[in-house]
Design an enzyme around this catalytic site. Structure first.
Site, PDB file in Angstrom:
ATOM      1  N   TYR A 113       0.822  -1.200   0.000  1.00 41.61           N
ATOM      2  CA  TYR A 113       0.000   0.000   0.000  1.00 41.61           C
ATOM      3  C   TYR A 113       0.863   1.260   0.000  1.00 41.61           C
ATOM      4  O   TYR A 113       1.862   1.345   0.700  1.00 41.61           O
ATOM      5  CB  TYR A 113      -0.916   0.003   1.228  1.00 41.61           C
ATOM      6  N   TRP A 115       1.171   5.563  -2.044  1.00 42.45           N
ATOM      7  CA  TRP A 115       0.942   6.379  -3.233  1.00 42.45           C
ATOM      8  C   TRP A 115       2.028   6.183  -4.275  1.00 42.45           C
ATOM      9  O   TRP A 115       1.856   6.528  -5.429  1.00 42.45           O
ATOM     10  CB  TRP A 115       0.867   7.846  -2.832  1.00 42.45           C
TER      11      TRP A 115
END
Length: 776
Positions: A113, A115
């Protein structure tokens, strides 16, 4: 003459790359077309940023010398051994093969996980998922830390968050038609610097100012007044954190009690009001959810709640909610209550009215640019069915085999032996980091691709150096951004860094999956292929893009705006039968039969008030009387570039600043600039005090993003020295429905630190050691 400037893209903006006379990238400038550029990325070329690069493949010494599972408690403070790429690839390939052969692919976690970096091809999370699928699959994560509760709830009652985010009524429509803008949680300009995939034109600042100039009135219901800046007056209602659902219900109660609700809209466009009404009016439990009831919970005067409801019913009103409100215990409830209130007002689908969820968290919402397909790397088929809600990561590691509820079904946690992480920092996103430190010892092997020596890299067994966006060609695209960007490589890789695609291709070849992973294409061929696919899809939706060679030569592609600006749910409102929603009924569900069938006591089938596990009205407040909010920082995206000059300039004596009301500070002998200790039973961290009367008494704000920096004391709850709020947050699910993150449900106490202050060591390089034993 130096070469012409090229463009690059980051989640927080587009930048122009200036070159010197030798052709070397020398400086970054804001994109000339952006009226409100973000400064976050301007230092990406700086020496301070480059200093912390991972330059060579590095293996934790105990793992290298003794094999998988060796001394997991040493992760984070043991020396690394640098090795050649051939050896690193072989070690990773052998370990993946060992784990999948001995335990199956369901022992590999590739949720990864985060960005990661902008760019549609070199998107680390997409690359790691494609790679692991080429090997037979992996255990994945579901949902996000940002929107765990909303992503599960909203498809049941109105539409998916992805669809709603891309359909928000545009700022120009709001300026023209909205008369009253009521925000729960603000419209924080700092958050709107970013957009998933990348931002090109930032429009929140101009959008809010245009609304103010047009005469719109603003009411901001939030504990922190500075999260809505319109350039003009804003009425601030300083609500207690985690109590918004109660106030929203009281607004709804006033509308019904005074017959101000839109009966026609409820009949045409919703289901379930008849089942919700008895709860709202107190017929089921003897407690009307009126303004007096809500005032005792949320701290807003009852008379103001009543008058606000009347004002909302009397004019064109947009109500919007910040994502932070659903990052709380029972976080589904404020979102459901907001949608319910909007249904009662009956303005959903009208220009300037309805609801938003929400304006401000990212640049996307409110954009009037065309919506079209962007380049998307196919990830293949995952043959492993196991998954976790993303915020249940520690539970998975600590409780293999245990069952958990999620969205109406019962699942079990797999037994993870290997974690493969690329493009994220779990020691930023996750809650209760001391618990994560213990869980992190469970896997036998942790492999990380990283650009910098972040906490996740320090805590890994194998660290593979990855390139940054400035060191590779890519395509920049964000939903409803008016430009697609040709992200041309600006400089050579630092050290021996490789892009994720090259790394995965090399390992896949050693495992016999090279063709499945690469499909015979190099990175340049993939860029052309993905762009032309997106070009064809965009053409079918009426958006024309130039051919790839023209796009690459020009450096960008600009899309024309749509003929009509977006008004969220306008087509549905106009004809619910012809444009039904994807809910079970095809309409907005005030009361959900499907959620009722799940039988969850912590998420009933309609919006309601449920007390959080800890809040200022709970018994814990006697010991920990301050509610800590941990929001998105203004100087970075999550923890990205925490070591940049821009981010470091905002720190207080090298630590993350904590905002405190002057009265709360005075009661504890704290002055502006003091180093303070923030603590509860889960942990403690240090921060720098910043005093402000723009925060509610009894609340402190410690923004996220400081790289996790625990003292190496041997304690299970060491002092975190840098100001990371997740050393203190609570790691339980929002409810059985979503299992979402609840970082905003957190009580603490603070004190001035009079003892000697330990040094911050978050931005350090690890120790490197020569090889002292045979390779495993």
């Amino acid at each position: 003459m130096p070469p012409a400037r090229t463009l690059t893209m980051a989640h927080w903006g587009t930048y122009e790359v200036e070159y010197d006379d030798r052709g070397a990238a020398a400086k970054l400038h804001p994109f000339a077309r952006d009226p409100d550029p973000s400064p976050i990325g301007l230092h990406m070329l700086s020496d301070e940023v480059t200093r912390l690069r991972v330059r060579r493949p590095s293996i934790r010494r105990s793992w290298l010398e003794h094999g998988p599972g060796a001394a997991p408690e040493a992760r984070g403070h043991e020396a690394f051994v640098e090795v050649p790429w051939d050896e690193a690839e072989e070690l990773v390939a052998r370990e993946l093969d060992r784990v999948r052969t001995a335990h199956g692919n369901r022992a590999i976690f590739g949720g990864s996980y985060g960005w990661s970096s902008a760019g549609r091809f070199h998107h680390a999370q997409s690359q790691v998922h494609r790679f692991l699928n080429s090997l037979g699959g992996y255990v994945r994560h579901q949902d996000s830390y940002s929107l765990g509760a909303a992503r599960v709830l909203m498809p049941h009652i109105v539409a998916s968050m992805e669809e709603l985010m891309a359909a928000h009524t545009s700022w120009d429509v709001l300026a023209r038609d909205c008369k009253l803008f009521v925000s729960f949680g603000g419209v924080p300009h700092k958050n709107a610097q970013i957009n998933a995939g990348g931002a090109t034109i930032h429009h929140v600042k101009a959008g809010l100012r245009a609304m103010h100039s047009a005469g719109a009135r603003f009411v901001n219901v939030t504990p922190t007044a500075d999260d809505l800046d319109t350039g003009g007056p804003v009425e601030w209602l300083a609500i207690r954190p985690n109590t918004d659902a109660a106030m929203l219900l009281a607004l709804a109660h006033t509308l019904v009690a005074e017959d101000l609700h839109d009966r026609a809209f409820l009949a045409r466009c919703t289901v379930g009001f008849d089942k919700f009404r008895p709860y709202l009016m107190g017929e089921t439990d003897g407690q009307p959810k009126d303004a007096a009831w809500a005032s005792a919970i949320c701290g807003i005067p009852a008379a103001r709640i009543v008058s606000l409801a009347r004002e909302m019913a009397a004019t064109r009103t947009m109500i919007t909610i910040g994502w932070s409100l659903q990052r709380s215990h029972h976080g589904e409830q404020p979102f459901w209550a907001l949608v319910t209130l909007a249904c009662l007002l009956g303005q959903i689908g009208l220009p300037g009215g309805g609801f938003g969820c929400g304006y401000g968290p990212v640049n996307l919402m409110g954009s009037g640019a065309a919506r079209h397909s962007g380049p998307t790397l196919p990830q293949g088929v995952n043959k492993v069915a196991d998954f976790i809600p993303v915020a249940r990561f520690c539970d998975m590691l600590l409780r293999p085999g245990d069952g958990f509820d999620y969205n109406g079904k019962r699942h079990a946690y797999p037994d993870i032996r290997l974690i493969y992480w690329a493009g994220g920092n779990p020691f930023h996103h996750h809650q209760d980091l001391n618990r994560l430190r213990q869980a992190w010892r469970k896997p036998e092997t942790i492999v990380v691709h990283e650009q910098f020596w972040t906490p996740a890299a320090h805590m890994a067994d194998i660290v593979l150096p990855a390139t940054t966006t400035l060191e590779r060609d890519d395509i920049g695209y964000g939903t409803r951004e008016p430009f697609m960007i040709a992200m041309k490589r600006a400089r050579p890789p630092v050290g021996e860094a490789r892009d994720d695609y090259t790394i995965f291709a090399g390992i896949a070849r050693r495992l016999g999956a090279g063709d499945a992973y690469t499909e015979g294409r190099d990175a340049g061929q993939w860029l052309r292929h993905l762009y032309e696919e997106a070009r064809q899809k965009s053409a079918r939706s009426g958006v024309a893009l130039p051919a790839f060679d023209d796009f690459w030569q020009i450096g960008l592609a600009e899309t024309a705006p749509p003929a009509e600006p977006p008004v969220m749910l306008a087509a549905f409102r106009g004809d619910p039968a012809a444009h039904p929603l994807k809910t079970p009924s095809g309409r907005i569900e005030i009361w959900s039969e499907k959620i009722a069938s799940f039988g969850y006591e912590d998420c009933p089938p309609h919006a309601c008030w449920l007390e959080p596990a800890e809040w200022l009205g709970s018994p814990q407040a006697a010991r920990y009387p301050l509610h800590m909010l941990s929001d998105q920082p203004a100087d970075k995206l999550h923890s990205q570039l925490d070591h940049s000059p821009h981010a470091r300039a905002t720190k207080v004596r090298g630590r993350q600043p904590a905002t405190i009301h002057p009265d709360d500070a005075a009661a504890r002998g704290i002055a502006d600039g003091d180093t303070i200790r923030i603590h509860n039973e889960r942990g403690a961290c240090l921060a720098g005090a910043r005093l402000s009367d723009r925060i509610r008494r009894g609340v402190i704000r410690l923004s996220t993003g400081a790289w996790f920096d625990p003292e190496q004391s041997g304690s299970n709850r060491p002092l975190e020295k840098h100001g990371n709020p997740n050393a203190l947050t609570l790691d339980i699910g929002a409810s059985k429905l979503s299992q979402g993150c609840i970082a905003q449900t957190c009580l603490v106490e603070i004190e001035r630190l009079d003892a000697p202050v330990p040094a911050v060591t978050a931005h350090r390089l690890p120790e490197f050691a020569p090889r002292s034993g045979a390779a495993s």
